[in-house]
Design a protein around this motif. Structure first.
Motif, PDB file in Angstrom:
ATOM      1  N   LYS A  34       0.747  -1.235   0.138  1.00  7.56           N
ATOM      2  CA  LYS A  34      -0.079   0.028  -0.004  1.00  7.56           C
ATOM      3  C   LYS A  34       0.952   1.267   0.209  1.00  7.56           C
ATOM      4  N   THR A  35       1.928   1.318   0.780  1.00  7.21           N
ATOM      5  CA  THR A  35       2.536   2.441   0.957  1.00  7.21           C
ATOM      6  C   THR A  35       3.417   2.752  -0.230  1.00  7.21           C
ATOM      7  N   VAL A  36       4.036   1.775  -0.731  1.00  6.18           N
ATOM      8  CA  VAL A  36       4.806   2.098  -1.896  1.00  6.18           C
ATOM      9  C   VAL A  36       4.147   2.660  -3.230  1.00  6.18           C
ATOM     10  N   THR A  37       2.976   1.734  -3.429  1.00  5.67           N
ATOM     11  CA  THR A  37       2.160   2.172  -4.521  1.00  5.67           C
ATOM     12  C   THR A  37       1.425   3.670  -4.233  1.00  5.67           C
ATOM     13  N   LYS A  38       0.986   3.934  -3.145  1.00  2.00           N
ATOM     14  CA  LYS A  38       0.378   5.031  -2.895  1.00  2.00           C
ATOM     15  C   LYS A  38       1.391   6.425  -3.163  1.00  2.00           C
ATOM     16  N   THR A  39       2.547   6.003  -2.466  1.00  2.34           N
ATOM     17  CA  THR A  39       3.769   7.013  -2.843  1.00  2.34           C
ATOM     18  C   THR A  39       3.935   7.215  -4.164  1.00  2.34           C
ATOM     19  N   ASP A 495      -5.881   5.965 -13.435  1.00  2.00           N
ATOM     20  CA  ASP A 495      -5.284   5.075 -12.734  1.00  2.00           C
ATOM     21  C   ASP A 495      -4.584   5.787 -11.774  1.00  2.00           C
ATOM     22  N   GLU A 496      -5.413   5.648 -10.524  1.00  4.22           N
ATOM     23  CA  GLU A 496      -4.995   6.650  -9.246  1.00  4.22           C
ATOM     24  C   GLU A 496      -5.147   5.341  -8.122  1.00  4.22           C
ATOM     25  N   TYR A 497      -4.412   5.500  -7.207  1.00  2.00           N
ATOM     26  CA  TYR A 497      -4.345   4.630  -6.014  1.00  2.00           C
ATOM     27  C   TYR A 497      -5.930   4.719  -5.353  1.00  2.00           C
ATOM     28  N   ASN A 498      -6.311   3.864  -4.825  1.00  2.00           N
ATOM     29  CA  ASN A 498      -7.667   3.594  -4.164  1.00  2.00           C
ATOM     30  C   ASN A 498      -7.473   2.989  -2.986  1.00  2.00           C
TER      31      ASN A 498
END
Length: 546
Positions: A34-39, A495-498
């Motif tokens: 989650k953290t790496v993808t969101k960042t 294509d954004e973090y959800n």
């Protein structure tokens, strides 16, 4: 028929292989995913376009995460490998015009067509170039097929169909594998062959189903700055103009030439098709802004113990499209799923393997650049490997993780090529899942990600992921999620973090990648390609002296 695991290992080991042992379940950190993808997919990283101000921030963050996961610098004490690139930006693109037919035609940039060039030159002029329809633009002597037979296209403009002649055959059999795209169906091949034939321009007719994406993807991916390898000769052996044209525009083109579009499309599907001069003249022109620069692959390693010279490779691309066509005022293509999620998977796997302890072989974690520009970062590494390809056992490529929840099935891209497929079977079964064929083989997924760069030079790489049979909702839910992503998010700002994503499917897939990688890294096996696979000969040659 595929071999069972033990038979497969017996066939591919140069020395006795370790018996398969139970591999403790890894701790795949969902928090890391989650953290790496969101960042990486936040607006602060501006869509991670290579060789832009966003690159240093992206590379530094990946290095930080690699260090935290326990990796060591993977390039002789350095974390990065320089990748020389040249950026070409087409400016003041004039309409693509066709004269000499019943009606003069003028097609607008982006709306009706996109054009660009591989040539590193400040000016492109295509003037009154004869136009020839070359069907699927394939020259495959081993299949007895040549769309260029009997026609000279030097200095001419060729109009080409996307995919293979038999892409509408639902079965995976036929001269070009039926529904399963061959490399002859990829746009990259079509431009390569047109250049070999001496064509001044190569224009592909866009059709959503065989292309596997809509016109919006062409607009976002093919306009603005384009990256190419910075190579001697400045690509002057390529066609002056390469591009795409909307299908509606193509139909107008054939009508102006007095040709029956539907009949010619049908004729092009059959062996013995002959290219058709359209008695039209094509013209366009544009200028190019040229900028030579360097991008970077990020390389980390977990050194092996008793066979550190042998390498198991995990790869994922870190780049995306950067700034792109705005949607509702949002002009950043963040690339959360594609492929911030894959980099997150790379970090999570590195962390899990570090915590599990060293393996007899080394494990290399490679975050490559410029995949979206044509697999450029992985192609550069494969051509200039830090660790010899003859010593690279095989590995796993991750391009898009499953964020839709756990699936019952597991799909291997381009199945039927590599003995890694036999090795992965028990790990899939251990997850209570089954291996199924690709649901959309016509998309040519095997040629669209970084494993292909290594495959071409002989290294077996697994590219596999969850299928569409979701535990929650079944095939209907999986197909709906896949279709929604392709139509509304792929290569778009959406294509954004959800935060509501379900990561259980990603964890299940990463567990399989971990198990396979661990088996390779602790074993002595050297997986090869199946006999008859197009990459077998180069693998055999590279391993011959070992």
């Amino acid at each position: 028929m595929r071999l069972c695991l033990l038979a497969g290992i017996a066939a591919i080991t140069a020395t006795p292989a370790l018996a398969q042992t139970a591999i403790p379940k890894p701790d795949i950190s969902v928090a890391t995913l989650k953290t790496v993808t969101k960042t990486l997919s936040s607006d602060a990283f501006e869509g991670r376009a290579p060789a832009t101000p966003a690159e240093p921030k992206t590379v530094d963050y990946i290095i930080q995460q690699f260090k935290a996961a326990g990796l060591q610098p993977g390039n002789h004490g350095k974390w990065t490998q320089e990748v020389p690139l040249v950026q070409i930006t087409a400016n003041d693109v004039q309409p693509l015009t066709f004269t000499g037919g019943k009606t003069p035609l003028s097609f607008d940039y982006r709306k009706d067509m996109v054009v660009g060039t591989y040539r590193v030159t400040p000016q492109i002029d295509l003037k009154n170039s004869d136009v020839v329809f070359v069907g699927y633009g394939i020259n495959a002597p081993e299949r007895g097929w040549n769309d260029y037979a009997g026609v000279d296209v030097k200095g001419k403009t060729v109009i080409i169909l996307v995919n293979d002649p038999d892409w509408q055959t639902m079965a995976r059999k036929g001269l070009f594998n039926g529904r399963e795209m061959t490399y002859y169906g990829r746009w990259t091949y079509k431009y390569e062959e047109a250049a070999r034939q001496g064509a001044a321009a190569a224009i592909i007719i866009h059709d959503t189903e065989p292309a596997a994406y809509g016109w919006g993807v062409v607009q976002s991916s093919w306009t603005g700055p384009q990256l190419e390898p910075d190579a001697p000769g400045d690509h002057m052996d390529q066609s002056k103009v390469i591009g795409w044209i909307q299908q509606d525009a193509a139909q107008q083109l054939f009508a102006a030439a007095g040709k029956d579009y539907a009949k010619l499309l049908e004729a092009a599907k059959h062996k013995g098709f002959h290219a058709v001069p359209l008695d039209l003249k094509a013209s366009t022109q544009f200028t190019n802004t040229i900028r030579r620069q360097k991008s970077h692959n990020v390389v980390g390693i977990l050194p092996g113990t008793t066979a550190p010279q042998d390498v198991v490779l995990f790869s994922a691309h870190w780049d995306h499209l950067g700034h792109c066509d705005p949607v509702d005022g949002d002009g950043i293509c963040n690339g959360a799923v594609d492929n911030a999620s894959g980099v997150a998977g790379l970090v999570a796997l590195a962390k899990a393997n570090h915590e599990a302890g060293p393996t007899r072989r080394s494990q290399v974690y490679l975050a490559v650049t410029a995949e979206e520009s044509g697999l450029l970062g992985s192609a550069y590494y494969a051509a200039h490997p830090i660790y010899p390809l003859a010593n690279t056992v095989g590995g796993v490529n991750m391009d898009v993780l499953n964020v839709n929840g756990k699936a019952r099935d597991f799909v291997i891209t381009g199945a039927g090529k590599s003995q890694l497929e036999d090795m992965v079977k028990p790990f899939v079964a251990a997850e209570g899942r089954v291996i199924k064929p690709e649901p959309h083989p016509e998309a040519g997924g095997y040629f669209r990600s970084d494993h292909f760069s290594f495959a071409k030079l002989g290294v077996p790489m697994l590219d596999a992921t969850s299928g569409n049979d979701l535990v929650k909702g079944g095939v209907a839910a999986g197909e709906a999620a896949s279709r929604d992503y392709t139509e509304h998010r792929y290569h778009k700002p959406q294509d954004e973090y959800n935060p509501d994503w379900d990561w259980s499917g990603a964890v299940a897939d990463l567990t399989i990648y971990y198990d396979l990688g661990r088996e390779l890294a602790n074993g002595t096996m050297w997986p090869n390609w199946y006999k008859g696979a197009e990459f077998r000969a180069v693998r055999d040659k590279s391993r011959a002296g070992m």
